[in-house]
Design an enzyme around this catalytic site. Sequence first.
Site, PDB file in Angstrom:
ATOM      1  N   SER A   1       0.842  -1.193   0.000  1.00  0.00           N
ATOM      2  CA  SER A   1       0.000   0.000   0.000  1.00  0.00           C
ATOM      3  C   SER A   1       0.884   1.252   0.000  1.00  0.00           C
ATOM      4  O   SER A   1       1.693   1.428  -0.909  1.00  0.00           O
ATOM      5  CB  SER A   1      -0.979  -0.047   1.177  1.00  0.00           C
ATOM      6  OG  SER A   1      -2.012   0.893   1.013  1.00  0.00           O
TER       7      SER A   1
ATOM      8  N   GLU B   1      -9.330  -5.351  -4.093  1.00  0.00           N
ATOM      9  CA  GLU B   1      -8.693  -4.380  -3.195  1.00  0.00           C
ATOM     10  C   GLU B   1      -9.709  -3.502  -2.461  1.00  0.00           C
ATOM     11  O   GLU B   1      -9.698  -3.394  -1.236  1.00  0.00           O
ATOM     12  CB  GLU B   1      -7.745  -3.475  -3.994  1.00  0.00           C
ATOM     13  CG  GLU B   1      -6.571  -4.171  -4.635  1.00  0.00           C
ATOM     14  CD  GLU B   1      -5.343  -4.244  -3.746  1.00  0.00           C
ATOM     15  OE1 GLU B   1      -5.433  -3.916  -2.558  1.00  0.00           O
ATOM     16  OE2 GLU B   1      -4.277  -4.627  -4.261  1.00  0.00           O
TER      17      GLU B   1
ATOM     18  N   HIS C   1      -7.854  -5.660   0.012  1.00  0.00           N
ATOM     19  CA  HIS C   1      -6.640  -4.918   0.330  1.00  0.00           C
ATOM     20  C   HIS C   1      -6.074  -5.374   1.674  1.00  0.00           C
ATOM     21  O   HIS C   1      -6.806  -5.558   2.639  1.00  0.00           O
ATOM     22  CB  HIS C   1      -6.962  -3.425   0.396  1.00  0.00           C
ATOM     23  CG  HIS C   1      -5.771  -2.545   0.538  1.00  0.00           C
ATOM     24  ND1 HIS C   1      -4.828  -2.421  -0.453  1.00  0.00           N
ATOM     25  CD2 HIS C   1      -5.370  -1.739   1.551  1.00  0.00           C
ATOM     26  CE1 HIS C   1      -3.891  -1.567  -0.062  1.00  0.00           C
ATOM     27  NE2 HIS C   1      -4.194  -1.144   1.149  1.00  0.00           N
TER      28      HIS C   1
END
Length: 518
Positions: free
Chosen positions: A201, A329, A425
């Site tokens: 990320s 995600e 995610h």
Amino acid sequence: MTTTESHPPTGPLAGQPAPVVRTTAGAVRGRTEEGLTVYRGIPFAAPPVGEARFQAPRPALAWDGVRDAYAFGPPPPQDLGNLAGPGLIDVPEGDEWLTVNVWTPAPDRGARRPVMVWIYGGAYKLGHAGSPGYDARRIAADGDVVVVSLNYRVGMEGFAYIEGAPANRGLLDQVAALEWVRDNIEAFGGDPGQVTVFGESAGAGSVASLLSMPSATGLFRRAIAQSVPGTFFSDALARDIGAALAAEAGLRPTVADLATIPPRELTSAGESLSAKMAGYVDRWGQAAPTVTPFSPVVDGEVLPVTPWQALAAGAAKDIDLIVGHNRDEYRLFVAMAGQLGQISEERATAALRLFAPGPDGERDYRTAFPDATPGELYERVQTDWLFAMPSLHLAEAQRAGGGRAHVYELTWPAPGSGGALGACHGLDIPLLFGTYGADLGALLFAGTEPSAEAEALSSRFRSSWTAFARTGDPGWPAYEETERLVQVLDAEPTVRAYPEETSRRLWEGHDFSALPLL
């Protein structure tokens, strides 16, 4: 100079005292834990407070004697409520935020093991290398590698635009930590010429930035970027958001003004503006719905251009790269907002109009996904815009610049919430580290013991990542424009053509420029 006396470790993290290692700033003693030697909380730079606040990192202060490297350093200023979670140790206090931690099979100077340097994510406003989800013991032990994690400044201290301060201070902290690795890691059993940076990320955005930064040249040989966010601010946008951040504190965006507020109190400005950002779409465009006022800034100096531009021009052609993303995600953010199954047609339309590429983006998405529900369209376009396409395009830019990239997609669904979260995610973190019950893993695995399937996939992550750190080959072919082969990570991992071909076509030729001020 400071003097540090050594004492036997106590408390829940106690282990046997480990050999003393001498760093450039002084000697440290860690502990032996489960067959590894672990050193925590070693300063790689001076505390960025007082005259050093909002400035580039400065050399660590030297100490006399032997320093106990038993405990993680304090996290950089942020909303500490976000660090709460199962298994989290007491958050230490103090201003010595800029520290590294080392897991090594043995501090043998002659071993010269591959080194892996972890950079945490957290929307550039959160994160702490001491979070239990980042316990690197399984990576170090399974791969016979040295793992380093680091703290870097986030939020106001690390990324806000401030007059009189360099941009991207958090990225400069990462460079300073990599310089520490270069100068010290051999004493911990690592090879300074075989360093791999890896992150997820915002950590992957940091990795992409490091690939582009002149100051990071030569500090690492390989890179792994897990879910690269496409949010990079133009200088004009960063200045405008910086002024809004300072206004939340009733101040001007200058070093002189903002330094009057203690670091941990200044975090409230970012928290306050985050809650209001959705109302700035007409001014900040696509940056506004991300609800994070912090991102790397293309300032022309620390970060001359975006990573996609830099790699396409050959900036990282000599660096081996793994880059990839998770299939679902954005579903994590929908779920955390309590909106799974509740996205209206109106919200889906607004998201398509804001994020889909090209003048006919909404129509193109609806045509490409004719059977998708509003919720599926809402997730798909934001998954593509924020993570999937930036990650894929980074690989394509690397290839265009004469380099090599290996691409993956994680499609295995998280078992928590009855599988409703999909391959969302952050799922790659507990799988890679094997920390299923910590931090986000506690939500994604619902506090259950990992299945044999999960353990097998977790082992696959570590073996591929550490093999890449050792040889540059993760075990699957490099990405090429013809076949577009990628590693699909699922219960039965396979190598196949890129699974999200429909999205890829929609974004073909898209220019990932820095986000502008409208």
